[in-house]
Design an enzyme around this catalytic site. Structure first.
Site, PDB file in Angstrom:
ATOM      1  N   CYS A 189      13.508  10.641   6.837  1.00 20.56           N
ATOM      2  CA  CYS A 189      13.316  10.084   8.163  1.00 20.56           C
ATOM      3  C   CYS A 189      14.572  10.298   8.933  1.00 20.56           C
ATOM      4  O   CYS A 189      14.672  10.299  10.220  1.00 20.56           O
ATOM      5  CB  CYS A 189      12.840   8.647   8.236  1.00 20.56           C
ATOM      6  SG  CYS A 189      13.787   7.569   7.041  1.00 20.56           S
TER       7      CYS A 189
ATOM      8  N   LYS B 233       0.741  -1.397   0.089  1.00 30.56           N
ATOM      9  CA  LYS B 233       0.115   0.057  -0.016  1.00 30.56           C
ATOM     10  C   LYS B 233       0.890   1.247   0.032  1.00 30.56           C
ATOM     11  O   LYS B 233       1.664   1.498   0.905  1.00 30.56           O
ATOM     12  CB  LYS B 233      -1.011  -0.057   1.354  1.00 30.56           C
ATOM     13  CG  LYS B 233      -2.091   1.169   1.057  1.00 30.56           C
ATOM     14  CD  LYS B 233      -2.765   1.690   2.237  1.00 30.56           C
ATOM     15  CE  LYS B 233      -2.010   2.706   2.781  1.00 30.56           C
ATOM     16  NZ  LYS B 233      -1.912   3.942   2.438  1.00 30.56           N
TER      17      LYS B 233
ATOM     18  N   GLU C 205       9.825  15.372  15.235  1.00 30.96           N
ATOM     19  CA  GLU C 205      10.305  15.394  14.023  1.00 30.96           C
ATOM     20  C   GLU C 205       9.494  16.450  13.120  1.00 30.96           C
ATOM     21  O   GLU C 205       8.019  16.239  13.350  1.00 30.96           O
ATOM     22  CB  GLU C 205       9.978  13.740  13.449  1.00 30.96           C
ATOM     23  CG  GLU C 205      10.438  13.614  12.150  1.00 30.96           C
ATOM     24  CD  GLU C 205      10.074  12.160  11.821  1.00 30.96           C
ATOM     25  OE1 GLU C 205       9.276  11.467  12.058  1.00 30.96           O
ATOM     26  OE2 GLU C 205      11.154  11.494  11.071  1.00 30.96           O
TER      27      GLU C 205
ATOM     28  N   GLU D  48       9.941   0.687  10.294  1.00 31.77           N
ATOM     29  CA  GLU D  48      11.126   1.927  10.185  1.00 31.77           C
ATOM     30  C   GLU D  48      10.512   3.231  10.385  1.00 31.77           C
ATOM     31  O   GLU D  48       9.421   3.511   9.578  1.00 31.77           O
ATOM     32  CB  GLU D  48      11.520   2.010   8.605  1.00 31.77           C
ATOM     33  CG  GLU D  48      12.949   2.327   8.439  1.00 31.77           C
ATOM     34  CD  GLU D  48      12.918   3.922   8.091  1.00 31.77           C
ATOM     35  OE1 GLU D  48      12.890   4.540   8.894  1.00 31.77           O
ATOM     36  OE2 GLU D  48      12.847   3.909   6.769  1.00 31.77           O
TER      37      GLU D  48
HETATM   38  P1  NDP Z   1       1.850   7.949   8.441  1.00 29.57           P
HETATM   39  O1  NDP Z   1       2.761   6.768   9.260  1.00 29.57           O
HETATM   40  O2  NDP Z   1       0.446   8.152   8.664  1.00 29.57           O
HETATM   41  O3  NDP Z   1       1.848   7.082   7.127  1.00 29.57           O
HETATM   42  C1  NDP Z   1       2.886   6.107   6.547  1.00 29.57           C
HETATM   43  C2  NDP Z   1       1.973   5.166   5.729  1.00 29.57           C
HETATM   44  O4  NDP Z   1       1.082   4.277   6.615  1.00 29.57           O
HETATM   45  C3  NDP Z   1       0.925   5.294   4.596  1.00 29.57           C
HETATM   46  O5  NDP Z   1       0.752   4.692   3.623  1.00 29.57           O
HETATM   47  C4  NDP Z   1      -0.309   5.887   5.471  1.00 29.57           C
HETATM   48  O6  NDP Z   1      -1.462   5.874   4.663  1.00 29.57           O
HETATM   49  C5  NDP Z   1      -0.134   4.309   6.292  1.00 29.57           C
HETATM   50  N1  NDP Z   1      -1.058   4.591   7.278  1.00 29.57           N
HETATM   51  C6  NDP Z   1      -1.704   5.571   8.007  1.00 29.57           C
HETATM   52  N2  NDP Z   1      -2.510   5.274   9.223  1.00 29.57           N
HETATM   53  C7  NDP Z   1      -2.666   3.975   9.213  1.00 29.57           C
HETATM   54  C8  NDP Z   1      -3.065   2.751   9.997  1.00 29.57           C
HETATM   55  N3  NDP Z   1      -3.641   3.213  10.960  1.00 29.57           N
HETATM   56  N4  NDP Z   1      -2.519   1.508   9.875  1.00 29.57           N
HETATM   57  C9  NDP Z   1      -1.884   0.954   8.601  1.00 29.57           C
HETATM   58  N5  NDP Z   1      -1.339   2.133   8.118  1.00 29.57           N
HETATM   59  C10 NDP Z   1      -1.740   3.289   8.115  1.00 29.57           C
HETATM   60  O7  NDP Z   1       2.743   9.005   8.005  1.00 29.57           O
HETATM   61  P2  NDP Z   1       2.097  10.322   7.309  1.00 29.57           P
HETATM   62  O8  NDP Z   1       2.371  10.188   5.740  1.00 29.57           O
HETATM   63  O9  NDP Z   1       0.768  10.615   7.672  1.00 29.57           O
HETATM   64  O10 NDP Z   1       2.996  11.249   8.032  1.00 29.57           O
HETATM   65  C11 NDP Z   1       2.855  11.983   9.127  1.00 29.57           C
HETATM   66  C12 NDP Z   1       4.201  11.996   9.950  1.00 29.57           C
HETATM   67  O11 NDP Z   1       4.978  11.090   9.946  1.00 29.57           O
HETATM   68  C13 NDP Z   1       5.226  13.099   9.211  1.00 29.57           C
HETATM   69  O12 NDP Z   1       5.036  14.431   9.427  1.00 29.57           O
HETATM   70  C14 NDP Z   1       6.504  12.613   9.564  1.00 29.57           C
HETATM   71  O13 NDP Z   1       6.795  13.360  10.757  1.00 29.57           O
HETATM   72  C15 NDP Z   1       6.243  11.282   9.740  1.00 29.57           C
HETATM   73  N6  NDP Z   1       6.847  10.283   8.383  1.00 29.57           N
HETATM   74  C16 NDP Z   1       7.785   9.675   8.766  1.00 29.57           C
HETATM   75  C17 NDP Z   1       8.407   8.809   7.810  1.00 29.57           C
HETATM   76  C18 NDP Z   1       9.613   7.971   8.062  1.00 29.57           C
HETATM   77  O14 NDP Z   1       9.912   7.509   6.847  1.00 29.57           O
HETATM   78  N7  NDP Z   1      10.057   7.728   9.096  1.00 29.57           N
HETATM   79  C19 NDP Z   1       7.737   8.898   6.476  1.00 29.57           C
HETATM   80  C20 NDP Z   1       6.406   9.759   6.527  1.00 29.57           C
HETATM   81  C21 NDP Z   1       5.931  10.454   7.523  1.00 29.57           C
HETATM   82  P3  NDP Z   1      -1.939   7.358   3.983  1.00 29.57           P
HETATM   83  O15 NDP Z   1      -0.963   7.756   3.320  1.00 29.57           O
HETATM   84  O16 NDP Z   1      -2.995   6.913   3.155  1.00 29.57           O
HETATM   85  O17 NDP Z   1      -2.220   7.950   5.214  1.00 29.57           O
END
Ligand code: NDP
Length: 794
Positions: free
Chosen positions: A300, A192, A397, A266
């Site tokens: 990240c 996904k 972050e 991660e």
């Molecule tokens: P999320 O952790 O919400 O999203 C990562 C993935 O998980 C997306 O595909 C998201 O779907 C999906 N997801 C969201 N909720 C669930 C759930 N309950 N169960 C399973 N999968 C889920 O990150 P965001 O994209 O919302 O970003 C928010 C914050 O996270 C950022 O501001 C940043 O601080 C951090 N972040 C960190 C990352 C890293 O690599 N460490 C990468 C991205 C974000 P969908 O996108 O459709 O919501």
């Protein structure tokens, strides 16, 4: 405008990359995409869709399907069906598929780079030169692991069907990090992508099918967080691999607790970027550019916390501010820009809000005075100086182009500040003194440390975090193991219940009673009374009292954890020293054979022969880990740069151990010995029904030069003490062996600090079988790999 003007100010003109092909691809799909299941696109069963936008303009890009339960079910059915056949292919056949995918990425590199830049907002310069080549490199590297699977991983089998959930910051690269190892090692995938950035995953799936990847091997289900949750909770999925925020990582840990699903997380970071006063300051300034303004800071492992040594802070900040003025923010498809657009308005608002909070908390704000493009989501390169370590911008972050900066005086203070975070993903150390840089690198709590460099990645060098940055590694041999499971553990049977026997008094039994021999607890190298001052009787299967042990409680666990924390120097003891001590324990134990064998037989009611076999195996197992202590070593990677990456196994820290009920001596030693062999400290709850072999062991530890606090033993209820260990924030990992309920409880309670859990889901091991009970299977789980990158040259 005259040509002379350009010679005068050396400014850039626009250098746009053509987007005809990319937009043509979207148009060929009529701007609407379904899920990619079983080798073809299909609409969502619920006919629900959402619109994905272009960050640089805010305009609509395409309509995507929202994955429903039926869609996820269909993807799981297709992946399950394909998995059996996919795993049956020879390693070579799978290697050819992976190779075909690598070549396909290269052949369509430009299209992928442009679609990625449009969809995510990141500069084409980065998608073209970093995301796409690294994605191809991942498939090449893993084609190699597929080819070598039969020889290198012959004692493992694929995990099965894997659910992979990825974020929006590196959509294609995160796909590659997850899909390449999974497929290489015989698993099939339901991926996904993030809702903001699904297009390159759909394009990749389409191209992969054209390159001959069999239907069902890779399925892409698009949607929002709820679709991710459906994947996480699906019974037909054997493993979840997730990259994203720590908050969602926690939810996933809780949702999968007790299910037996393998899990890698991660998560976020707040990585330190440490500049010593003897650093090449200009090099370090360029380092900051790559650390925090690469990918608009949406990384990240971004070096978002600059720590500068006081004496050079002013000079360093002045040069950094000057450099910030030359950065260019612009349209992602302009080949000459440094920063593109923030992924979405909601993320832009989050960045703005956090920066304002930082300023309100006293930080000095500095932003490049450069022109931003009109429309779209853009944010200036930003520096917040004079930040307090407790300020929200120093702890949270931000995930945007915002560096915060603080000063330090001594290397000791730099390490303390650097480690003062709940995260532990990456770190960057700048000093021309290699001895200092490596000394500091070794003490940083991070999965990756770059010396005089930042944000370097390679498929051969595993990537992943410590602490709340998650667990598991992606890339390299350690990443390959995340998609495999040991053959030796395949046929374990559910453990039988251990009912506590009742005391039976026989009429006319005039045998003299036991002289009071209540075993105390063993904490910090000393025998200690249980805090609650209660004891529990230990009764043999025949109903005879064989002894009493202390009834440990939360406070005893707290004391034991504090003692283990205090014994941190064990982690830096030499491997030779640890090996010697393990042999010495074995020697002292073997001198007391009769007593231990009699005790084993008395507690368990087993024959003396069976008790002797367990005793002999225990001595041998101690020798095994004495042998491994100075042989379980790291490797030197030679990534594609002038330099090396040292992959070093590091102890996890303080580990809580709940011993299995069976094999009172061998079970205890099989878990404690590998942990201490590689430098961990343990707080151990011995077999609940038969704890006396462990309490007898105190005197063996006392006479074997084991430093105080390295092994602590608290007797009592596995469930109660296990809960105290799993929810304790100073415990880094828990190994729990016992009932299915214990596994579930420990995994659930571990979410606080996201500790690593190694558990058996109620399946019993045959501890007498070395294939099941000893060796690298345990050492791998007792360590985390830290990669220290050291580029060299003038
Ligand atoms: P999320 O952790 O919400 O999203 C990562 C993935 O998980 C997306 O595909 C998201 O779907 C999906 N997801 C969201 N909720 C669930 C759930 N309950 N169960 C399973 N999968 C889920 O990150 P965001 O994209 O919302 O970003 C928010 C914050 O996270 C950022 O501001 C940043 O601080 C951090 N972040 C960190 C990352 C890293 O690599 N460490 C990468 C991205 C974000 P969908 O996108 O459709 O919501």
């Amino acid at each position: 405008m005259s040509v002379a003007k350009f010679f005068d100010d050396m400014s850039y003109g626009p250098a746009p990359e053509a987007d005809t092909e990319a937009r043509g691809w979207i148009k060929r799909h009529n701007g609407t995409f379904g899920h990619f299941i079983n080798g073809e696109f299909r609409a969502s069963s619920g006919n629900k869709t959402f619109v994905t936008h272009e960050p640089a303009t805010g305009g609509d890009l395409a309509k995507l399907a929202i994955g429903t339960k039926d869609d996820v079910d269909a993807a799981v059915v297709s992946a399950r069906k394909a998995q059996a056949q996919w795993a049956k292919l020879s390693g070579h056949q799978r290697a050819r598929h992976l190779y075909a995918l690598a070549r396909m990425i290269q052949r369509h590199g430009r299209l992928l780079a442009v679609v990625e830049a449009i969809d995510n907002g990141k500069p084409i310069r980065e998608t073209r030169d970093i995301d796409v080549p690294l994605a191809a490199r991942h498939f090449y590297h893993h084609a190699g692991w597929a080819q070598l699977q039969e020889s290198e991983f012959s004692d493992h089998v694929p995990v099965g069907v894997v659910g992979q959930i990825i974020p929006w910051n590196f959509p294609l690269l995160m796909l590659a990090w997850k899909v390449a190892p999974a497929l290489a090692l015989g698993n099939t995938v339901i991926l996904k992508p993030a809702e903001f950035t699904s297009l390159t995953a759909l394009l990749f799936a389409e191209l992969a099918a054209a390159a001959g990847l069999p239907p069902g091997v890779l399925n892409v289900v698009t949607g929002e967080g709820e679709t991710g949750a459906l994947i996480v909770e699906h019974d037909g999925i054997d493993k979840i691999a997730f990259t994203g925020s720590t908050d969602v990582g926690r939810i996933i840990r809780e949702k999968t607790a007790g299910s037996g699903k393998s899990l890698t997380l991660e998560l976020g970071g707040k990585s330190p970027f440490i500049v010593f006063d003897d650093a090449d300051l200009d090099g370090a300034v360029e380092g900051v550019v790559d650390a925090i303004w690469f990918n608009q800071g949406q990384v990240c492992c971004a070096g978002s916390r600059i720590l500068v040594q006081e004496g050079v802070a002013e000079k360093f900040h002045a040069r950094l501010r000057r450099r910030m003025q030359t950065l260019r923010v612009g349209q992602p498809l302009d080949k000459a820009i440094d920063m593109g657009a923030i992924v979405a308005p909601v993320q832009l608002k989050r960045i703005e809000k956090l920066v304002k909070q930082g300023v309100d908390e006293g930080a000095t704000l500095y932003q490049s005075e450069i022109e931003l493009p009109k429309g779209g989501s853009f944010f200036r390169p930003t520096l917040l100086a004079n930040v307090q370590p407790t300020s929200i911008v120093a702890t949270e972050e931000i995930f945007g182009p915002v560096a915060v900066s603080m000063t330090f005086r001594t290397p000791e203070e730099a390490v303390q500040l650097a480690n003062h975070t709940r995260y532990g993903l990456a770190a960057s150390v700048w000093s021309e003194t290699i001895g200092l840089a490596l000394h500091v690198a070794a003490r940083l709590q991070a999965g990756v440390v770059w010396v005089n460099a930042t944000n370097l990645f390679d498929a051969a060098a595993g990537f992943g975090g410590k602490k709340e940055s998650g667990f598991g590694r992606e890339g390299g041999r350690e990443g390959a193991y995340e998609y495999l499971k040991p053959k030796a553990w395949a046929n374990r049977k559910a453990r039988l219940d251990y009912a506590v026997p009742q005391l039976r008094t026989t009429a006319g039994d005039f045998a003299a009673p036991l002289i009071d021999r209540t075993a105390k607890l063993f904490i910090g190298g000393k025998q200690a009374r249980p805090d609650g001052n209660y004891n529990r009787p230990i009764i043999s299967p025949k109903g005879k009292l064989v002894g009493e042990v202390g009834e440990g409680n939360r406070k005893d666990i707290r004391n034991a954890v504090a003692a283990a924390q205090g014994a941190a120097s064990w982690g830096s003891a030499t491997a030779h020293n640890r090996a010697q001590i393990l042999y010495y324990i074995a020697e002292n134990l073997s001198g007391r054979a009769d007593e231990f064998i009699a005790r084993l037989a008395a507690q368990t009611g087993r024959t003396p022969g069976s008790a002797r076999a367990e005793f002999d195996a225990s001595v041998s197992r101690l020798f095994t880990y004495g042998a491994w202590a100075d042989k379980y070593e790291g490797v030197i990677h030679q990534p594609p740069l002038r330099g090396v990456a040292l992959a070093m196994p590091e102890p996890q820290g303080v580990v809580g151990v709940i011993c299995p009920p069976e094999a009172p001596l061998l079970g205890f030693i099989s878990l404690v010995a590998p942990l201490i062999a590689v430098g961990n400290r343990a707080v151990v709850v011995p077999s609940e029904p038969y704890p006396l072999s462990a309490t007898d062991f105190y005197s063996v530890l006392e006479t074997s030069d084991v430093p105080a606090g390295v092994v602590n033993i608290v007797t009592g209820s596995a469930m109660e003490l296990g809960k105290a260990l799993a929810s304790h924030n100073d415990v880094d990992a828990v190994w729990a062996f016992g009932s299915q309920a214990l596994s579930e409880m420990v995994e659930k309670a571990s979410v606080g600090n996201l500790k690593r859990v190694f558990t058996d889901y109620g399946k019993a091991y045959d501890w007498m079988d070395p294939a099941q009970g000893e060796g690298p299977l345990y050492l791998r789980r007792a360590t985390d790999i830290k990669n220290v990158w050291i580029p060299y040259g003038e």
